[in-house]
Design an enzyme around this catalytic site. Structure first.
Site, PDB file in Angstrom:
ATOM      1  N   GLY A  62      24.048  54.613 -34.487  1.00 31.38           N
ATOM      2  CA  GLY A  62      23.285  54.280 -32.884  1.00 31.38           C
ATOM      3  C   GLY A  62      23.594  54.101 -32.273  1.00 31.38           C
ATOM      4  O   GLY A  62      24.003  52.833 -32.251  1.00 31.38           O
ATOM      5  N   SER A  86      19.975  54.976 -32.702  1.00 30.25           N
ATOM      6  CA  SER A  86      19.138  56.633 -33.662  1.00 30.25           C
ATOM      7  C   SER A  86      19.709  56.967 -35.466  1.00 30.25           C
ATOM      8  O   SER A  86      19.897  57.240 -35.799  1.00 30.25           O
ATOM      9  CB  SER A  86      20.136  57.327 -32.915  1.00 30.25           C
ATOM     10  N   TYR A 135      22.079  66.868 -28.626  1.00 28.69           N
ATOM     11  CA  TYR A 135      21.613  65.910 -28.897  1.00 28.69           C
ATOM     12  C   TYR A 135      20.128  65.300 -27.912  1.00 28.69           C
ATOM     13  O   TYR A 135      20.872  65.292 -26.722  1.00 28.69           O
ATOM     14  CB  TYR A 135      22.335  64.532 -29.142  1.00 28.69           C
TER      15      TYR A 135
END
Length: 382
Positions: A335, A85, A190
């Site tokens: 991420g 991410s 999210y």
């Protein structure tokens, strides 16, 4: 799991939703060279992660002109890895650049650029802005939460489907089969679907895939030689260490080599590859204003609260602000994708930066590495 830990895991893991396990018995590997005194705590945090079962860990830091590299286990200092991410910050930066050029407005409805795409089961692209995609206030369901998708992509079904190609339209369709999490602008959650859509908006505006815009606008100007947008290429560029996953919530199950995968499962939400050096170069340039005009930088760093339990954490436009235990404030993103957990953080002046990666997705805590680097807090021994 505490609320704080839940949100940190969410932001760090990004794509690998809900896959947790315990330690992997990694083979013995030669110890890293002794750390410089100012980074001793950071090295201890890497060593602690390996002791907890992470096969390999790497971190690089810069403070002004001083540079430091630390490794533990089977990771090498110049390894490339899937950043998950962290890709979102690149995607968001491109959209803010396009706004600065007058080619779109972040307050445009998504429907303007993607007619008919965000529709079904209560989703309505006419009521959602591009900005709400970037700060996760759109309410759009995250396709990575879909149970069937999770089993096929994150469970043992991955072994049969690791080379499958997913188009952005297919990923969005998975999300549209569910109801929204909340009305646009009425909450925060999210959602990887937000950034798949953001990549589609970039393509609609520019006429080319979002990855080309990232390459031409960020990778090439900053000379990020270890950074790439792989598209559907399942191979990992060298140098790299293997990536390991349990592909299960079970703590004692087998460990799988998940190095090769088709990153189209993540697209503009998490497909990119980089290394710790390039990630620092990117975030330092971003926070120093080299990639965006002042007005767009102000918009990017305008954060929304993500949880009442985390008053020191805010989410901007593909960029997260976090106040650490010592009071220091850092900006960046986490991420996660199969066999890879990453973090990249930098102070607001762009002078002190850190990028770290574990080549596993079930053990270790990058938050401890961040605290160690910026606060000098060594992990507590068990």
């Amino acid at each position: 799991m505490s609320a704080a830990r839940t949100v940190r895991t969410l932001l760090a893991a990004g794509l690998v939703a809900g896959i947790t396990a315990t330690a992997l018995a990694a083979p013995a590997v030669a110890a890293a060279p002794p750390a410089e005194p100012s980074h001793a705590a950071t090295q201890q945090a890497l060593d602690a992660a390996v002791a907890e079962g992470v096969p390999g860990a790497v971190a690089q830091a810069r403070d002004g002109k001083a540079r430091w590299v630390g490794t533990a286990g089977e990771r090498k200092g110049n390894d490339r890895f899937r950043v998950g991410s962290i890709t979102k910050t690149f995607t968001s930066t491109v959209l803010l650049q396009l706004q600065a050029e007058g080619r779109l407005d972040l307050d445009d409805p998504v429907e303007k650029w993607l007619p008919g795409v965000v529709s079904g089961n209560g989703h309505d692209g006419r009521k959602i802005t591009v900005r709400q995609l970037l700060n996760h206030t759109s309410g759009i369901y995250s396709y990575t939460e879909d149970p069937a998708f999770q089993e096929r992509v994150f469970g043992t079904g991955f072994l049969q489907h690791r080379y499958d190609t997913w188009t952005p339209q297919q990923l969005v369709a998975v999300a549209m089969a569910h109801e929204p999490d909340f009305a646009p602008g009425k909450g925060w959650n999210y959602s990887n679907t937000n950034f798949v859509l953001a990549g589609m908006v970039v393509e609609s505006v520019t006429g080319r895939p979002y990855g080309k815009a990232v390459e031409n606008r960020i990778i090439k100007p900053l000379k990020l030689r270890a950074t790439s947008v792989p598209g559907t290429d399942s191979r990992m560029p060298k140098p790299n260490s293997r990536a390991w996953s349990k592909l299960s919530r079970e703590v004692g199950g087998p460990t799988y080599d998940v190095t090769e995968l088709n990153p189209s499962i993540a697209g503009a939400a998490g497909e990119m590859v980089s290394d710790a050096n390039d990630l620092q170069t990117f975030y330092r340039a971003l926070l120093k204003g080299r990639l965006l005009p002042a007005a767009e930088m102000k918009e990017m760093t305008d954060t929304v609260q993500i949880s009442p339990d985390l008053p020191g954490v805010g989410y901007g436009l593909g960029l997260m602000r976090q106040k650490l235990s010592c009071g220091k404030e850092v900006w960046g993103h986490g991420g996660g994708i199969h066999g890879s957990t990453s973090a990249a953080q930098v102070t607001r002046d762009g002078e002190h930066s850190l990028a770290a990666n574990f080549n596993a997705d079930w053990a270790g805590d990058t938050e401890k590495v961040i605290e160690a680097e910026f606060c000098g807090t060594a992990p507590k021994k068990p």
